[in-house]
Design a protein around this motif. Structure first.
Motif, mmCIF file in Angstrom:
data_model
loop_
_atom_site.group_PDB
_atom_site.id
_atom_site.type_symbol
_atom_site.label_atom_id
_atom_site.label_comp_id
_atom_site.label_asym_id
_atom_site.label_seq_id
_atom_site.Cartn_x
_atom_site.Cartn_y
_atom_site.Cartn_z
ATOM 1 N N PRO A 290 0.823 -1.210 0.000
ATOM 2 C CA PRO A 290 0.000 0.000 0.000
ATOM 3 C C PRO A 290 0.855 1.257 0.000
ATOM 4 O O PRO A 290 2.006 1.246 0.442
ATOM 5 C CB PRO A 290 -0.790 -0.118 1.308
ATOM 6 C CG PRO A 290 0.085 -0.957 2.193
ATOM 7 C CD PRO A 290 0.762 -1.927 1.280
ATOM 8 N N SER A 291 0.295 2.350 -0.504
ATOM 9 C CA SER A 291 0.961 3.641 -0.450
ATOM 10 C C SER A 291 1.006 4.128 0.985
ATOM 11 O O SER A 291 -0.024 4.177 1.664
ATOM 12 C CB SER A 291 0.220 4.660 -1.321
ATOM 13 O OG SER A 291 0.685 5.971 -1.027
ATOM 14 N N LEU A 292 2.194 4.494 1.455
ATOM 15 C CA LEU A 292 2.309 4.983 2.840
ATOM 16 C C LEU A 292 1.769 6.407 2.971
ATOM 17 O O LEU A 292 1.525 6.885 4.085
ATOM 18 C CB LEU A 292 3.766 4.920 3.293
ATOM 19 C CG LEU A 292 4.432 3.542 3.286
ATOM 20 C CD1 LEU A 292 5.810 3.609 3.913
ATOM 21 C CD2 LEU A 292 3.574 2.522 4.012
ATOM 22 N N ILE A 293 1.575 7.091 1.841
ATOM 23 C CA ILE A 293 1.022 8.449 1.885
ATOM 24 C C ILE A 293 -0.499 8.388 2.051
ATOM 25 O O ILE A 293 -1.095 9.220 2.713
ATOM 26 C CB ILE A 293 1.380 9.219 0.592
ATOM 27 C CG1 ILE A 293 2.915 9.366 0.486
ATOM 28 C CG2 ILE A 293 0.716 10.589 0.565
ATOM 29 C CD1 ILE A 293 3.383 9.897 -0.826
ATOM 30 N N ASN A 294 -1.106 7.345 1.455
ATOM 31 C CA ASN A 294 -2.562 7.227 1.522
ATOM 32 C C ASN A 294 -2.908 5.793 1.889
ATOM 33 O O ASN A 294 -3.338 5.005 1.038
ATOM 34 C CB ASN A 294 -3.173 7.634 0.166
ATOM 35 C CG ASN A 294 -4.679 7.636 0.183
ATOM 36 O OD1 ASN A 294 -5.292 7.791 1.235
ATOM 37 N ND2 ASN A 294 -5.291 7.458 -0.989
ATOM 38 N N LEU A 295 -2.756 5.449 3.152
ATOM 39 C CA LEU A 295 -2.978 4.077 3.594
ATOM 40 C C LEU A 295 -4.463 3.707 3.521
ATOM 41 O O LEU A 295 -5.313 4.498 3.941
ATOM 42 C CB LEU A 295 -2.501 3.890 5.029
ATOM 43 C CG LEU A 295 -0.986 3.744 5.224
ATOM 44 C CD1 LEU A 295 -0.639 3.814 6.709
ATOM 45 C CD2 LEU A 295 -0.474 2.447 4.631
#
Length: 247
Positions: A239-244
């Protein structure tokens, strides 16, 4: 351990205080040698970095400065934390460290540039630089990634020997669970920027509790299994750590 994007390198950079304070907020606790690093003034962290804690970076070719000789860079790392040391003493210490990490003719190699070293030799030089001040903590960020298998084994053996000599604690960041089973005492599994499982090597590799750890172990080929059997990869992407996502 954990796949690319799980937060391994980000965590190690936080320990060394290498994140841009204007862009990243560090919370929680980071304790090295009993000292609490979170909230410590930048100048104090800089004094600890390289002396009490050091790092072997993933790509030694980009971590070493191409304009300066390898020996000068190691000597500089020593003199930063030993301001009374003269050039001769710093050179002697750097040559000694190059010899201890297995680089032949260290006196001659001191005056050579990074591009004149092979990949394995550059990695050894990085290890020499990291250990030149005898740190309490050594962080090795995938130190064998770009090396062939034979050199990988040599570097891991070298780290093990040097740990016995310098008594540094080592945090080894790696994708390679085979390496983990050989050299580590404890394992921390990371996923999506979080630690999802932690325990001894025996516990985590033989009796994993978390589904993500099951997936990591299932995706490793076995020498004893069916040669025609397909690997079982983990589906999807980290997953994107900016937009979990939720869950």
């Amino acid at each position: 351990v954990g796949e690319s994007g799980s937060g391994k390198s980000v965590t190690s950079l936080a320990i060394l205080g290498l994140h841009n304070a204007k862009r990243a907020a560090i919370s929680g606790e980071i304790s090295v040698g009993g000292r609490q690093l979170v909230g410590m003034p930048e100048e104090e962290v800089r004094r600890l970095r390289g002396r009490d804690m050091a790092m072997i970076f993933q790509d030694p070719l980009s971590a070493l400065h191409p304009y300066y000789t390898v020996g000068r860079q190691i000597a500089e790392a020593y003199r930063v934390h030993h301001p009374r040391a003269g050039k001769r003493e710093a050179r002697g210490r750097a040559v000694d460290m190059l010899g201890r990490v297995g680089i032949p003719q260290p006196g001659k190699r001191f005056d050579q540039y990074p591009h004149e070293f092979s990949g394995g030799m550059r990695q050894r030089a990085m290890i020499a630089m990291a250990l030149v001040n005898d740190p309490d903590l050594l962080i090795a960020d995938e130190p064998t990634t770009a090396l062939d298998v034979t050199v990988q084994a040599q570097i891991l053996d070298l780290l093990e020997d040097l740990q016995g000599e310098f008594r540094s604690a080592i945090i080894l960041i790696t994708h390679d669970l085979g390496v983990v089973s050989q050299v580590a005492d404890d394992v921390l599994v990371m996923y999506g920027g979080r630690a999802v499982e932690h325990g001894s090597v025996e516990q985590v590799l033989r009796r994993p509790q978390h589904p993500y750890t099951w997936g990591l172990l299932s995706s490793v080929p076995s020498l004893h299994g069916d040669a025609d059997a397909d690997l079982v990869p983990i589906k999807g992407n980290p997953p994107s750590l900016i937009n979990l996502p939720s869950g």
